[in-house]
Design an enzyme around this catalytic site. Structure first.
Site, short mmCIF file in Angstrom:
data_model
loop_
_atom_site.label_atom_id
_atom_site.label_comp_id
_atom_site.label_asym_id
_atom_site.label_seq_id
_atom_site.Cartn_x
_atom_site.Cartn_y
_atom_site.Cartn_z
N ASP A 179 0.86 -1.17 0.00
CA ASP A 179 0.00 0.00 0.00
C ASP A 179 0.90 1.23 0.00
O ASP A 179 2.13 1.14 0.17
CB ASP A 179 -0.93 -0.02 1.22
CG ASP A 179 -2.24 0.73 0.96
OD1 ASP A 179 -2.23 1.67 0.13
OD2 ASP A 179 -3.26 0.39 1.57
N GLU A 200 -10.56 5.98 5.20
CA GLU A 200 -9.51 5.42 6.06
C GLU A 200 -9.63 5.93 7.50
O GLU A 200 -10.72 6.03 8.06
CB GLU A 200 -8.15 5.67 5.42
CG GLU A 200 -8.06 5.03 4.04
CD GLU A 200 -6.66 4.97 3.47
OE1 GLU A 200 -5.71 4.74 4.22
OE2 GLU A 200 -6.54 5.14 2.24
#
Length: 682
Positions: free
Chosen positions: A359, A564
């Site tokens: 990521d 997130e």
């Protein structure tokens, strides 16, 4: 005149003696394995590490190129001070007067580029602008010694969500609702996710319409706690639904041909209408303690393989090209350094042959604070089995550290070769070597009417009718289109940004008129009778509602956009004046409340006030799909793919738990019959 034939003869002789070297890897008639092997043996260590590096397009600025790449890529490894360089992110190389040689040298250090959340070539950039940018980068890659094409990736997680005027589909939490349960005469049932495959194909077309061949999608997390800020990216709390929804992968990549190699990456490169997909985030990112993003998931191996792993098996069987690693930890072990699961299970046990990608800055977070010991982070992540590292800006430091670690034998060359072989395999399978440049033939598909109609269908099928009429009353929905005056209220009734949620134009999303679409208010006006007066008031007080003699009201409230960690929530309440708006309106006039949220939220104290309640999740740009059902043109069919809790004190709570006492259980959803179907039956 007599000398001319002699000169021509010399030229012909030289041409015959200096034949171009045959490059097997450039020959499309050669087997894939032969092309990979031939190219791999020609590559230097620096070129191999370049293939493992993914940088953001925004750091490809004029100043970086002129200051650090003028003397060639070898100087970059010696210039670690560049990591603190203040990049000018607003300068576009394409409009600067620099030589193509200087411009292209930046591509020598990266085998792939990306657009992170909000990283665009220009505000409201057209498809043509995107294509021109991607092609300029590609020309740079092709001008290098071996001419290895770069791969450009972007988050396209509910449509081509970073690009202005694209079709924004409902987020996954809504798409999980659209599943169809098909019963077989054997008394068994299965889930038919036919809609999600169409959405994958449409998304692929729109991504390709901007010249991009790689989408960081789908998220196949199994969200077990709605307090998690990424829960809206999850199809369901039930792994069976998530597994069924991996059908988006053949939508994105194409259907596997008959007899295709098992667990082998597949992208149908014919016509450049498909993209490489990315299953994420490996693994158990949806099971963290208290739903805290990037936190620790505590789970035994049985729980891991029963709940969080199954969708990865389905994804690999369907030929997914890449898999992204999670920021989170499993039983205290950071996934970006979990060699047992990445190499031992994913690569060796499951025999996944695509590439594994980190990521964004994921390896930095192996230490606390992040980036505290970057050399360790590089070593741990590469040795764990990650093949491509997403280092949006600090790529110079990454390249330097990885080069040093290999030269000191801390990381074996065999690990580098494994990574590069996988990356090249995907690039070959995608057809990038044979057709590297994007063209303009697919531009028409960006935000096309056909895709918007598909998104509208997805919206109405993702709606869940939670309440329809107060006790003893007849059903409140569908609403009559012909009424004297109706009220539309709420912070989400006339806001396309709120309607789309996070990961729309910007990373966290934005409120306001951020892209092209149809708000709920506009959809209502499009639907009601011409002589029906529609009044919009975002947060009216009780006196206003009572004094206007409204026939009924539609109240659209919800959460503000987030993604997130910014979306982690301990209370799961509506934003702003949401509850006040419900109370002020629904105490005074018959009302339907439409919730625009990325998860279930606290609603029980106000439920009795409402005549009807609809969970619309984060529907995207096509708000007309909501009014399709509200006004009876289509019936409500959606069934909850998540448990709707009573209070946050119950969380985490999932279907099958021993003390299961939800407000609305998993699978709940009232149904209605469309007016047209009702008339047809009479």
């Amino acid at each position: 005149m007599a000398c001319l034939p002699m000169k021509m003869a010399v030229v012909l002789l030289l041409c015959c003696c200096v034949e171009a070297e045959y490059l097997k890897y450039k020959d499309p008639k050669q087997p894939l394995s032969a092309r990979i092997e031939d190219l791999l043996k020609r590559m230097t260590l620096e070129e191999k590490i370049g293939q493992m590096t993914m940088i953001d397009r925004k750091v490809a600025s004029y100043d970086v190129v002129k200051s650090y790449f003028i003397d060639g890529i070898t100087q970059v490894y010696k210039s670690k001070e560049v990591i603190n360089y203040s990049y000018n992110l607003d300068i576009d190389l394409t409009i600067k007067n620099i030589s193509s040689e200087d411009y292209y040298k930046i591509l020598n250090c990266a085998g792939s580029l990306l657009s992170g959340g909000g990283s665009v070539p220009a505000p409201k950039a057209s498809a043509e602008t995107w294509i021109n940018m991607v092609n300029e980068f590609q020309r740079g890659a092709l001008s290098t010694r071996l001419g290895i094409p770069m791969i450009y990736g972007i988050d396209a997680i509910h449509g081509h969500n970073t690009v202005y005027n694209s079709t924004i589909f409902p987020h996954n939490i809504g798409l999980g609702v659209t599943r169809q349960v098909i019963f077989h005469r054997s008394c068994r049932f299965f889930l038919d996710p036919e809609l999600i495959k169409k959405i994958g194909a449409a998304t692929a077309l729109e991504v390709r319409a901007t010249g991009i061949p790689y989408a960081f999608s789908p998220c196949i997390a199994v969200c077990r706690d709605p307090r998690w800020g990424r829960c809206f990216e999850s199809f369901s709390e039930d792994h069976n639904i998530v597994q069924a929804m991996t059908e988006i992968i053949p939508g994105l990549q194409g259907d596997l041909p008959a007899g295709y190699a098992r667990n082998f990456p597949y992208v149908n490169g014919i016509g450049s209408k498909k993209v490489a997909a990315c299953a994420k985030h490996f693994v158990a990112d949806g099971g963290t303690i208290d739903g805290i993003n990037e936190n620790n998931t505590i789970l035994d191996m049985n729980g891991l393989f029963d709940i969080h792993m199954p969708a990865y098996l389905d994804s690999i069987r369907k030929g997914v090209a890449t898999i992204m690693i999670s920021y989170s930890s499993l039983n205290g072990k950071k996934m970006h350094s979990n060699k047992e699961l990445i190499t031992g299970y994913l690569k060796k046990k499951l025999k996944f042959k695509g590439f594994v990608i980190s990521d964004s800055e994921g390896i930095d977070k192996l230490t606390s604070p992040p980036h505290a010991n970057y050399t360790f982070s590089v070593e741990a992540s590469i040795n764990a089995g990650i093949d491509m590292i997403m280092v949006p800006e600090r790529y110079v430091e990454f390249i330097s550290d990885l080069t040093s670690l290999v030269k000191r034998n801390v990381i074996p060359v065999s690990r580098i070769d494994d990574a590069v072989e996988r990356i090249l395999r995907v690039k070959f399978v995608m057809g990038l070597f044979d057709n590297p440049m994007a063209d303009f033939t697919l531009v028409k598909h960006l935000g096309s009417p056909q895709h918007r109609e598909l998104a509208r269908e997805a919206v109405r099928r993702s709606l869940v009718l939670l309440k329809n009429g107060k006790s003893g009353d007849s059903p409140f929905l569908p609403l009559p289109k012909k009424a004297s005056k109706i009220l539309v209220a709420g912070s989400h009734a006339n806001d396309i940004g709120n309607q789309c949620g996070g990961w729309t134009i910007e990373w966290h999303g934005l409120s306001g008129n951020i892209t092209i679409g149809t708000t709920i208010l506009t959809a209502v006006k499009n639907t009601v009778a011409p002589d029906t007066e529609v009044i919009y008031n975002e947060n009216p007080d009780t006196e206003y509602v009572q004094s206007n003699n409204f026939s009924y009201a539609i109240v659209a409230v919800g959460e503000l956009p987030y993604s997130e960690t910014a979306g982690d929530s301990k209370n799961l309440t509506l934003a702003g004046a949401g509850y006040d708006t419900i109370a002020n309106v629904c105490k005074s006039v018959k009302c339907v409340v439409v919730l625009i949220t990325g998860r279930p939220v606290v609603i029980e104290p106000y439920l009795d006030l409402m005549d009807s309640l609809v969970a619309a999740w984060l529907p995207g740009t096509e708000g007309q799909g909501i009014t399709d059902a509200l006004f009876g043109d289509y019936g409500f069919t959606g069934k909850l793919a998540r448990t709707w809790f009573r209070t946050v004190d119950q969380l985490p709570m999932n279907v099958g738990d021993p003390h299961y006492d939800p407000l609305f259980p998993f699978g709940f959803g009232l149904t209605t019959t469309a007016d047209r179907d009702l008339k047809a039956s009479q």
